[in-house]
Design an enzyme around this catalytic site. Structure first.
Site, PDB file in Angstrom:
ATOM      1  N   CYS A 134       0.830  -1.212   0.000  1.00  0.00           N
ATOM      2  CA  CYS A 134       0.000   0.000   0.000  1.00  0.00           C
ATOM      3  C   CYS A 134       0.860   1.256   0.000  1.00  0.00           C
ATOM      4  O   CYS A 134       1.424   1.638   1.029  1.00  0.00           O
ATOM      5  CB  CYS A 134      -0.915  -0.032   1.221  1.00  0.00           C
ATOM      6  SG  CYS A 134      -1.890   1.445   1.411  1.00  0.00           S
ATOM      7  N   CYS A 137      -0.327   4.022   2.342  1.00  0.00           N
ATOM      8  CA  CYS A 137      -0.049   3.790   3.763  1.00  0.00           C
ATOM      9  C   CYS A 137       1.447   3.987   4.057  1.00  0.00           C
ATOM     10  O   CYS A 137       1.809   4.551   5.083  1.00  0.00           O
ATOM     11  CB  CYS A 137      -0.430   2.380   4.189  1.00  0.00           C
ATOM     12  SG  CYS A 137      -1.945   1.773   3.465  1.00  0.00           S
ATOM     13  N   ASP A 138       2.318   3.499   3.189  1.00  0.00           N
ATOM     14  CA  ASP A 138       3.743   3.413   3.531  1.00  0.00           C
ATOM     15  C   ASP A 138       4.669   4.280   2.684  1.00  0.00           C
ATOM     16  O   ASP A 138       5.860   4.372   2.989  1.00  0.00           O
ATOM     17  CB  ASP A 138       4.210   1.946   3.393  1.00  0.00           C
ATOM     18  CG  ASP A 138       3.433   1.031   4.322  1.00  0.00           C
ATOM     19  OD1 ASP A 138       3.001   1.496   5.382  1.00  0.00           O
ATOM     20  OD2 ASP A 138       3.250  -0.145   3.971  1.00  0.00           O
TER      21      ASP A 138
END
Ligand code: NAP
Length: 310
Positions: A134, A137-138
């Protein structure tokens, strides 16, 4: 004692929330089971560009927040528990979570799908240590670093586009010689000077002791192997349906997606499925949302024997 509910909606992504809105308006006695936050895959996306009535570039998180607000406004009961067992017993369903058991008369399954794993050795060990599924997200952890995205679909290209604004260099590694992502996304990608597409190539191994330092790659046409030095690797090769808990009770296709008719009915006339957990020709928010609505109307017809005036 087991709690009895008329209808369980299992999953709080856009399909589940749409089903819940229609179920509420129809006056059904139901609960929405969602162990995480409301929003499903919206929580992992950056923007929503192709949902009717929504401006291009709408932040996905804003849409997820709106779904959550709707749930609160409509006073829909959310049970924050994951269904681990789904057993049909005559005309009823026994639902088990880690904390409780429920008896329900009907269920709508909207559990979505999860990211596919690459299957490389040490992938699990290096997840969170350079390997991610993701970018939203990261991606932040790889500011000004070198990363690669694996895959050739819309998700992979979207991830590469997103990372190109954060990272100094982004490789897109695809196992074939052409991408399957829509043309518009491919054109956007070609405009990015820090993105390099590596076609006909597979990842052979992940390198690094404590965290990822690179990937062994191989050209599938020439057979030539090499190493890419990387700080991060984002795997975007599609999804697997979250249907493990239902596999003994509900008919699935060979890939584990729930098969339904056009009213979203499964092989049981009191269980329906909607969204990414269902076998469907178009995996989009707009189809997940409509399937959620259709499934709630079908549940209403079964439970109350009539038509909703929606
Ligand atoms: P997808 O369309 O199924 O594409 C998966 C890609 O990963 C394919 O290019 C596939 O290669 C590759 N792949 C699969 N397994 C692999 C493996 N083991 N090793 C290396 N490569 C592998 O998946 P997706 O991109 O996640 O999209 C899923 C669905 O969501 C699609 O219906 C898509 O249209 C939709 N979606 C839409 C948008 C949008 O409209 N903006 C955004 C994201 C997702 P091959 O090409 O060789 O099969």
């Amino acid at each position: 004692m087991k709690k009895t509910i008329d209808l369980a909606i299992i999953g709080g992504g856009i399909a589940g929330v749409s089903a819940a809105i229609y179920a509420k308006r129809a006056g059904l006695n139901f609960c929405l089971f969602e162990p995480k936050a409301i929003g499903g895959q919206l929580l992992l996306m950056e923007t929503v560009d192709n949902y009717t009535g929504i401006s291009l570039g709408t932040k996905a998180i804003n849409l997820a927040t709106q779904l959550e607000d709707t749930i609160k406004e409509l006073q829909i009961e959310v049970i924050p528990e994951e269904i681990s067992k789904f057993e049909i017993s005559g005309k009823q369903i026994n639902l088990t979570t880690s904390e409780n058991s429920f008896v329900v008369n009907a269920a709508i399954i909207t559990t979505g799908a999860s990211f596919k794993k690459l299957g490389a050795s040490r992938e699990e060990e290096l997840t969170g240590r350079g390997v991610s599924y993701c970018a939203i997200c990261d991606g932040f952890f790889f500011k000004n670093k070198t990363v690669a995205v694996v895959g050739g679909g819309n998700s992979a290209v979207e991830e590469a586009l997103y990372l190109s604004n954060i990272c100094s260099k982004v490789y897109l590694i695809h196992r074939r010689k052409e991408l399957r992502a829509i043309e518009y996304l491919q054109k956007e990608l070609l405009r990015k000077s820090n993105v390099e597409i590596i076609f006909d190539t597979v990842i052979e191994e992940l390198k690094g002791a404590d965290c990822l330092t690179g990937a062994g790659i191989k050209n599938t046409i020439t057979g030539v192997s090499g190493t890419l030095s990387l700080n991060g690797l984002f795997v975007a090769i599609g999804v697997n349906p979250n249907t493990q808990a239902f596999k003994d009770a509900i008919s699935l296709d060979e890939s584990g997606f729930i098969t339904t008719d056009e009213e979203m009915k499964t092989n049981h006339n009191f269980v329906w499925a909607a969204g990414d957990c269902r076998k469907r020709p178009l995996r989009q928010l707009v189809t997940a949302s409509s399937e959620g609505a259709i499934s709630a109307v079908s549940a209403y017809k079964y439970l109350k024997g009539g038509y909703i005036s929606a």
